[in-house]
Design a protein around this motif. Structure first.
Motif, PDB file in Angstrom:
ATOM      1  N   MET A 177      31.524  43.323  42.234  1.00 30.68           N
ATOM      2  CA  MET A 177      32.574  43.976  42.204  1.00 30.68           C
ATOM      3  C   MET A 177      32.487  45.580  41.051  1.00 30.68           C
ATOM      4  O   MET A 177      33.198  45.963  41.540  1.00 30.68           O
ATOM      5  CB  MET A 177      33.834  43.482  42.223  1.00 30.68           C
ATOM      6  N   ILE A 178      32.598  44.895  39.617  1.00 29.92           N
ATOM      7  CA  ILE A 178      33.046  45.454  38.765  1.00 29.92           C
ATOM      8  C   ILE A 178      32.113  44.980  38.175  1.00 29.92           C
ATOM      9  O   ILE A 178      30.961  44.116  37.848  1.00 29.92           O
ATOM     10  CB  ILE A 178      34.144  45.583  38.130  1.00 29.92           C
ATOM     11  N   THR A 179      31.703  46.063  36.429  1.00 22.22           N
ATOM     12  CA  THR A 179      30.590  46.043  35.659  1.00 22.22           C
ATOM     13  C   THR A 179      31.288  45.234  34.492  1.00 22.22           C
ATOM     14  O   THR A 179      32.130  46.606  34.109  1.00 22.22           O
ATOM     15  CB  THR A 179      29.749  46.886  35.842  1.00 22.22           C
ATOM     16  N   PRO A 180      30.407  44.949  33.922  1.00 21.23           N
ATOM     17  CA  PRO A 180      30.912  45.092  31.648  1.00 21.23           C
ATOM     18  C   PRO A 180      31.457  46.265  31.665  1.00 21.23           C
ATOM     19  O   PRO A 180      32.167  46.978  30.998  1.00 21.23           O
ATOM     20  CB  PRO A 180      29.992  44.158  31.239  1.00 21.23           C
ATOM     21  N   ARG A 202      43.848  34.295  29.967  1.00 22.31           N
ATOM     22  CA  ARG A 202      43.931  34.581  31.007  1.00 22.31           C
ATOM     23  C   ARG A 202      42.641  34.482  31.322  1.00 22.31           C
ATOM     24  O   ARG A 202      41.468  33.497  31.420  1.00 22.31           O
ATOM     25  CB  ARG A 202      44.147  34.529  32.950  1.00 22.31           C
ATOM     26  N   PHE A 203      41.941  35.424  30.504  1.00 18.18           N
ATOM     27  CA  PHE A 203      40.822  35.995  30.589  1.00 18.18           C
ATOM     28  C   PHE A 203      39.697  35.493  29.688  1.00 18.18           C
ATOM     29  O   PHE A 203      37.928  34.998  30.117  1.00 18.18           O
ATOM     30  CB  PHE A 203      39.851  37.029  30.609  1.00 18.18           C
ATOM     31  N   THR A 204      39.920  35.131  28.537  1.00 19.59           N
ATOM     32  CA  THR A 204      39.374  34.646  27.208  1.00 19.59           C
ATOM     33  C   THR A 204      39.743  32.578  26.776  1.00 19.59           C
ATOM     34  O   THR A 204      39.321  32.571  26.221  1.00 19.59           O
ATOM     35  CB  THR A 204      40.169  35.403  25.492  1.00 19.59           C
ATOM     36  N   GLY A 205      41.356  32.243  27.380  1.00 17.10           N
ATOM     37  CA  GLY A 205      41.310  31.304  27.419  1.00 17.10           C
ATOM     38  C   GLY A 205      42.149  31.264  25.593  1.00 17.10           C
ATOM     39  O   GLY A 205      42.124  29.781  25.372  1.00 17.10           O
ATOM     40  N   ALA A 223      32.159  37.242  37.429  1.00 20.11           N
ATOM     41  CA  ALA A 223      31.563  36.460  38.708  1.00 20.11           C
ATOM     42  C   ALA A 223      32.527  34.902  38.732  1.00 20.11           C
ATOM     43  O   ALA A 223      32.820  34.496  37.703  1.00 20.11           O
ATOM     44  CB  ALA A 223      29.837  36.238  38.348  1.00 20.11           C
ATOM     45  N   GLY A 224      32.869  34.563  40.144  1.00 21.19           N
ATOM     46  CA  GLY A 224      33.131  33.327  40.052  1.00 21.19           C
ATOM     47  C   GLY A 224      34.644  33.842  40.676  1.00 21.19           C
ATOM     48  O   GLY A 224      35.147  34.239  40.100  1.00 21.19           O
ATOM     49  N   PRO A 225      35.853  31.902  39.943  1.00 22.55           N
ATOM     50  CA  PRO A 225      36.681  32.549  40.215  1.00 22.55           C
ATOM     51  C   PRO A 225      37.374  32.263  39.223  1.00 22.55           C
ATOM     52  O   PRO A 225      36.451  31.535  38.006  1.00 22.55           O
ATOM     53  CB  PRO A 225      37.114  30.796  40.930  1.00 22.55           C
ATOM     54  N   LEU A 226      38.363  32.255  39.636  1.00 23.55           N
ATOM     55  CA  LEU A 226      39.600  32.319  37.410  1.00 23.55           C
ATOM     56  C   LEU A 226      40.618  31.832  38.679  1.00 23.55           C
ATOM     57  O   LEU A 226      40.925  31.812  39.333  1.00 23.55           O
ATOM     58  CB  LEU A 226      40.340  34.032  37.157  1.00 23.55           C
ATOM     59  N   MET A 239      46.961  29.608  41.447  1.00 26.77           N
ATOM     60  CA  MET A 239      46.077  30.349  41.667  1.00 26.77           C
ATOM     61  C   MET A 239      44.187  30.230  42.096  1.00 26.77           C
ATOM     62  O   MET A 239      44.167  30.413  40.361  1.00 26.77           O
ATOM     63  CB  MET A 239      46.646  32.323  41.348  1.00 26.77           C
ATOM     64  N   VAL A 240      43.867  30.846  42.849  1.00 25.55           N
ATOM     65  CA  VAL A 240      41.908  30.980  42.359  1.00 25.55           C
ATOM     66  C   VAL A 240      42.006  32.252  43.433  1.00 25.55           C
ATOM     67  O   VAL A 240      42.038  32.668  44.529  1.00 25.55           O
ATOM     68  CB  VAL A 240      40.929  29.569  42.976  1.00 25.55           C
ATOM     69  N   LYS A 241      41.294  33.070  42.371  1.00 22.52           N
ATOM     70  CA  LYS A 241      40.699  34.447  42.737  1.00 22.52           C
ATOM     71  C   LYS A 241      39.863  34.960  42.364  1.00 22.52           C
ATOM     72  O   LYS A 241      38.937  34.733  41.087  1.00 22.52           O
ATOM     73  CB  LYS A 241      41.774  35.281  42.390  1.00 22.52           C
ATOM     74  N   PRO A 242      38.507  35.756  42.854  1.00 24.31           N
ATOM     75  CA  PRO A 242      37.554  36.616  41.500  1.00 24.31           C
ATOM     76  C   PRO A 242      38.339  36.947  40.759  1.00 24.31           C
ATOM     77  O   PRO A 242      38.882  37.717  40.626  1.00 24.31           O
ATOM     78  CB  PRO A 242      37.311  37.368  42.991  1.00 24.31           C
ATOM     79  N   VAL A 243      37.208  36.374  39.665  1.00 24.17           N
ATOM     80  CA  VAL A 243      37.508  37.275  38.047  1.00 24.17           C
ATOM     81  C   VAL A 243      37.177  38.771  38.354  1.00 24.17           C
ATOM     82  O   VAL A 243      38.266  39.290  38.037  1.00 24.17           O
ATOM     83  CB  VAL A 243      35.845  36.778  37.331  1.00 24.17           C
TER      84      VAL A 243
END
Length: 171
Positions: free
Chosen positions: A1-4, A61-64, A109-112, A123-127
């Motif tokens: 979906m997106i890139t770094p 959420r992205f980094t913990g 990639a994968g779920p968050l 909630m569980v959605k694609p990162v």
């Protein structure tokens, strides 16, 4: 979906926009920044605080990392002055830039998974979708701030992405 690379570009754009917002805030009195202007979060500063809080919660959420305290309703009071907002905004923009700069494609990639205060459930959605949402959320609320700054008689930021400078400083 997106890139770094997309994430780096949007983190740079975010920091560039926030520097311009900071300059616009300096042209207004504290009363002008906190006056209820009929926006969803009321005032210019309250909307900027909500956006700052939102960036902090998504980044956690992205980094913990540690999420900000309080709920969406409490987000409007995250800071009480333009100076406090500017300092915290600088810190969060720096963290967003570091996070984006360290991303690999696999990180997107994968779920968050997270516990949502909005929905009251897990909630569980694609990162990638969540990262895109964070950047879209920034743009949405800066648009509200832009409108309020204009109505207050301040010079609102240039917000066109294609005008983003190719070189820094980003903070």
């Amino acid at each position: 979906m997106i890139t770094p690379r997309y994430c780096v570009t949007m983190a740079r754009y975010n920091a560039w926009q926030n520097r311009q917002v900071k300059a616009a805030f300096e042209a207004l009195s504290p009363e002008d920044l906190t006056r209820d202007r009929g926006a969803f979060f009321g005032s210019i500063l309250a909307t900027a605080n909500h956006l700052l809080w939102g960036d902090r919660i998504w980044l956690s959420r992205f980094t913990g990392g540690e999420p900000p305290v309080g709920s969406i309703a409490e987000s409007v009071g995250l800071t009480t002055s333009r100076e406090d907002w500017a300092l915290e905004r600088f810190r969060v923009d720096s963290a967003l830039l570091r996070w984006a700069d360290g991303l690999k494609q696999v990180d997107l990639a994968g779920p968050l998974r997270w516990q949502s205060g909005v929905t009251g459930r897990e909630m569980v959605k694609p990162v990638g979708l969540c990262v895109t949402h964070m950047f879209n959320h920034q743009t949405h609320h800066r648009g509200q701030i832009h409108a309020m700054l204009t109505a207050a008689g301040a010079e609102a930021p240039v917000s066109d992405l294609f005008v983003l400078p190719d070189e820094g400083p980003w903070l």
